[in-house]
Write a protein that holds these residues in place. Structure first.
Motif: not given
Length: 363
Positions: A75-97
């Protein structure tokens, strides 16, 4: 008055189904959900409504709002991918950390940070990483260099980008922050493919990144293991090790279902045209006959898994308008675009171009 035998049988079947579902959920690896909650904060700040994304990932607002509740890694993996699309940020995981406060990782962070050397800290991370995320297996080994290998257990790797980039960034940042040195890896390998924006991650890491690799790993100079940590505290570390051992007794990482293990072995072999039973069996450390027999015992076949995985990955890739269909065919191990189109249409009853139009229209 008791119901009819048919009603009793239906009730019994329903209860059995519920118990089966509970057992299935209990087997799924879970995590503290730190990255999920970081992403939720970003979404709220951007004015994005969370509930539809949470529902799509199998999560609820109450889970996110209660920090002590663990969530499923899938669920975490799917949510992060959905969040990246919603924010139009393909580097979301990197930027969060990159911008995060690691103290939120709790016990694992403190036992690592209070270790004497970076090598000791990585040993702690290897042993206790399942406390934070039971779907990730971290292994450190030393040959010519110091290698930190990451693999998924019980969750599929091929659908993920954000969580893996989040994990790798966390490890590199910890190595730097805990030693107060600008430690750059020699190289970083990711199983997923490169994006045009990936150069930003390379700049932060200070090294080249090999995408579409066979495994996920971070490689440092082996001398880094000897570096002393600025917050080393032997007494605190000894106390925390006791708590970690207690926590580990309840959080033992378990291998996932056989199908997921096979899918994770197939995915990096596809672009090289080597996704064959023998190569996958070798990756899993068994003979071809043993793997085929185990799959058959679960009502599966290697060919069926390969075909379905290719179809799922194709649909995932087609949702990216910047990825040419010819490159998708190569990523999936097809010798030509026509071969890919024929196989995809047979699987989905729609050719790749029409499916892409449908996917993009839905976003």
């Amino acid at each position: 008055m008791r119901g009819t035998s048919r009603e009793r049988s239906m009730e019994k079947a329903a209860k059995s189904g519920r118990r089966g579902k509970v057992r299935h959920l209990a087997l799924q690896p879970d995590a503290m959900g730190v990255a999920t909650r970081w992403a939720a904060v970003r979404l709220r700040e951007a004015g994005v409504v969370l509930e539809p994304l949470l529902r799509s990932a199998g999560l609820s607002a109450s889970q996110i709002n209660r920090k002590g509740i663990r969530i499923g890694v899938a669920s975490q993996i799917k949510f992060l991918e959905l969040a990246a699309k919603a924010l139009n940020d393909p580097l979301l995981g990197f930027r969060l950390t990159r911008d995060a406060d690691f103290r939120l990782a709790g016990l694992l962070y403190y036992v690592a940070a209070s270790s004497e050397t970076l090598g000791d800290a990585l040993d702690r991370a290897e042993r206790y990483s399942s406390i934070v995320n039971a779907g990730v297996v971290l292994k450190c080994f030393e040959a010519r260099n110091l290698t930190i290998a990451l693999r998924y257990a019980g969750v599929a790797r091929h659908s993920d980008r954000q969580q893996m980039e989040c994990l790798a960034t966390a490890i590199i940042r910890f190595c730097r922050d805990s030693t107060e040195r600008r430690l750059n890896p020699i190289a970083v390998h990711f199983v997923h493919r490169r994006l045009p924006q990936s150069s930003e991650i390379e700049k932060f890491f200070g090294c080249r990144i090999e995408f579409a690799a066979n495994t996920d790993r971070i490689i440092f100079d082996k001398k880094a293991k000897q570096l002393r940590l600025v917050a080393a505290d032997p007494h605190l570390n000894e106390l925390l090790l006791h708590y970690c051992e207690q926590a580990l007794a309840y959080r033992r990482a378990r291998e996932g279902p056989l199908q997921i293990a096979v899918e994770n072995a197939i995915a990096p072999l596809l672009p090289h045209g080597k996704a064959q039973l023998g190569a996958v069996a070798q990756t899993l450390g068994v003979s071809s006959r043993t793997l085929a027999r185990r799959l058959a015992a679960e009502g599966l076949s290697f060919g069926e898994i390969l075909s379905q995985l290719r179809s799922d990955l194709a649909t995932h890739y087609l949702s990216d308008p910047n990825l040419p269909i010819s490159e998708i065919a190569w990523l999936l191990g097809y010798k030509s675009v026509s071969a890919f189109s024929h196989a995809y249409k047979r699987s989905t009853e729609m050719n790749p171009s029409k499916m892409r139009d449908k996917l993009l229209a839905s976003h």
